[in-house]
Enzyme design. Structure first.
Site, PDB file in Angstrom:
ATOM      1  CG  ASP A  53       3.789  -5.116   2.894  1.00 58.61           C
ATOM      2  OD1 ASP A  53       3.404  -5.372   4.059  1.00 58.61           O
ATOM      3  OD2 ASP A  53       3.894  -3.972   2.457  1.00 58.61           O
TER       4      ASP A  53
ATOM      5  CB  ILE B  96       4.119  11.357   1.267  1.00 54.19           C
ATOM      6  CG1 ILE B  96       5.579  11.782   1.056  1.00 54.19           C
ATOM      7  CG2 ILE B  96       3.509  10.807  -0.015  1.00 54.19           C
ATOM      8  CD1 ILE B  96       5.784  12.901   0.064  1.00 54.19           C
TER       9      ILE B  96
ATOM     10  CB  THR C 107      -0.069   7.443   1.998  1.00 55.38           C
ATOM     11  OG1 THR C 107      -0.019   7.496   3.445  1.00 55.38           O
ATOM     12  CG2 THR C 107       1.328   7.709   1.449  1.00 55.38           C
TER      13      THR C 107
ATOM     14  CE  LYS D  15      12.414   5.650   7.294  1.00 55.53           C
ATOM     15  NZ  LYS D  15      12.422   4.591   6.250  1.00 55.53           N
TER      16      LYS D  15
ATOM     17  CE1 TYR E 276      10.202   6.213  10.216  1.00 51.41           C
ATOM     18  CE2 TYR E 276      10.181   8.616  10.078  1.00 51.41           C
ATOM     19  CZ  TYR E 276      10.007   7.375   9.490  1.00 51.41           C
ATOM     20  OH  TYR E 276       9.647   7.298   8.159  1.00 51.41           O
TER      21      TYR E 276
ATOM     22  NE  ARG F 230      -0.370  -0.271   5.004  1.00 54.71           N
ATOM     23  CZ  ARG F 230       0.378   0.628   5.647  1.00 54.71           C
ATOM     24  NH1 ARG F 230       0.494   1.842   5.153  1.00 54.71           N
ATOM     25  NH2 ARG F 230       0.990   0.312   6.773  1.00 54.71           N
TER      26      ARG F 230
ATOM     27  CG  ASN G 157       8.598   1.906   0.649  1.00 49.48           C
ATOM     28  OD1 ASN G 157       8.729   3.116   0.815  1.00 49.48           O
ATOM     29  ND2 ASN G 157       7.467   1.260   0.936  1.00 49.48           N
TER      30      ASN G 157
ATOM     31  CG  ASP H 207       9.343  -8.778   9.563  1.00 50.18           C
ATOM     32  OD1 ASP H 207      10.053  -7.816   9.224  1.00 50.18           O
ATOM     33  OD2 ASP H 207       8.804  -8.856  10.685  1.00 50.18           O
ATOM     34  CB  VAL H 208      12.563  -6.203   5.499  1.00 54.30           C
ATOM     35  CG1 VAL H 208      11.835  -6.159   4.169  1.00 54.30           C
ATOM     36  CG2 VAL H 208      12.050  -5.125   6.449  1.00 54.30           C
TER      37      VAL H 208
END
Length: 270
Positions: A40, A209, A211, A180, A176, A19, A105, A78-79
């Site tokens: 995802d 952004i 979304t 990043k 966070y 998404r 991403n 899951d990354v």
């Protein structure tokens, strides 16, 4: 290769693509001619957000890519789990023969602005956010680097955030922002590492952004106040970000590596 399909014959991987911005990345690459594999932890996570669900044109983004006319693979993984991510990359290369583009991403934050100020944020929240954003990005990059080094070509794009370069007024989301910022710096280290193999590595850093998930949150925070800091005077769209991803995935960016590109309407430097 044609002007309309500059990525024809390319194979791409996009994580966090069920998404939002990740979905926009996957669809943009497919529209430009790439076969796209998506990863995802839940390919149906869009169902949790009314605006996201309303925009879907299939059961998952995998169906949307196929509707465009390109090949697609979907992995619920899951990354933060390097083993399953490596297996997904091996399957992509096994089925499609190569891997040319990787968009890292997957990520996200947890906690409120108040409870995530630098002096008080709890270790549990830090661990989750570092795992999702930094560790997950490293796992993805290391997995895709294997076939790209063998090919001696490839395009890797990581996803940072304006939070990694700009401190919010209340000092919230410190965990966070730090994660990043680390993603951006890791990108530059990786660019130096993989440059001799013909692999470029760059980072996009989105701002506000709009979304399907974030639009209601941004409105609740106060549009006028937030947009006062954005020189272009509007929120970004997933397509704004996807345009930069397209550039960094194509031969137009062959001499660009180690770059951190804000996609934030000027927010970072306001």
């Amino acid at each position: 290769m044609t002007d309309n399909l500059p990525l024809r014959g390319k194979v791409a991987l996009v994580t966090g693509a069920a998404r939002g911005i990740g979905r926009a990345y996957a669809l943009r690459l497919a529209k430009r001619g790439a076969d796209v594999a998506v990863v995802d932890f839940d390919l149906h996570s869009y169902k949790d957000y009314q605006l996201e669900a309303a925009s879907m044109r299939g059961d998952t983004v995998v169906d949307e890519i196929r509707e465009i006319g390109m090949r697609a693979l979907g992995f619920q993984a899951d990354v933060t789990d390097a083993t399953t991510l490596n297996e997904a990359v091996q399957q992509i290369v096994g089925e499609w023969g190569r891997l040319d583009i990787a968009i890292c991403n997957a990520g996200g934050g947890v906690g409120s602005p108040e409870e995530t100020r630098a002096s008080i944020v709890e270790k549990d929240l830090v661990d989750v956010v570092v795992a999702r954003n930094l560790t997950g990005t490293i796992h993805t990059c290391q997995a895709v680097a294997v076939p790209m080094k063998e090919q001696r070509s490839g395009k890797i794009v990581t996803v940072g955030s304006q939070a990694g370069h700009r401190i919010e007024d209340n000092g919230g989301y410190a965990h966070y922002g730090a994660a990043k910022a680390a993603v951006a710096k890791y990108t530059q280290y990786l660019a130096r590492d993989l440059g001799p193999f013909g692999v470029t590595v760059n980072c996009v850093a989105p701002g506000y952004i709009s979304t399907g998930r974030l639009a209601p949150i941004l409105s609740a925070m106060g549009d006028a106040q937030l947009l006062d800091d954005v020189p272009l005077g509007r929120y970004g769209t997933p397509e704004d970000c996807a345009g930069v991803i397209e550039f960094l995935s194509s031969d137009l960016s062959d001499y660009v590596t180690g770059a951190i590109i804000p996609v934030d309407g000027g927010l970072t430097y306001s």
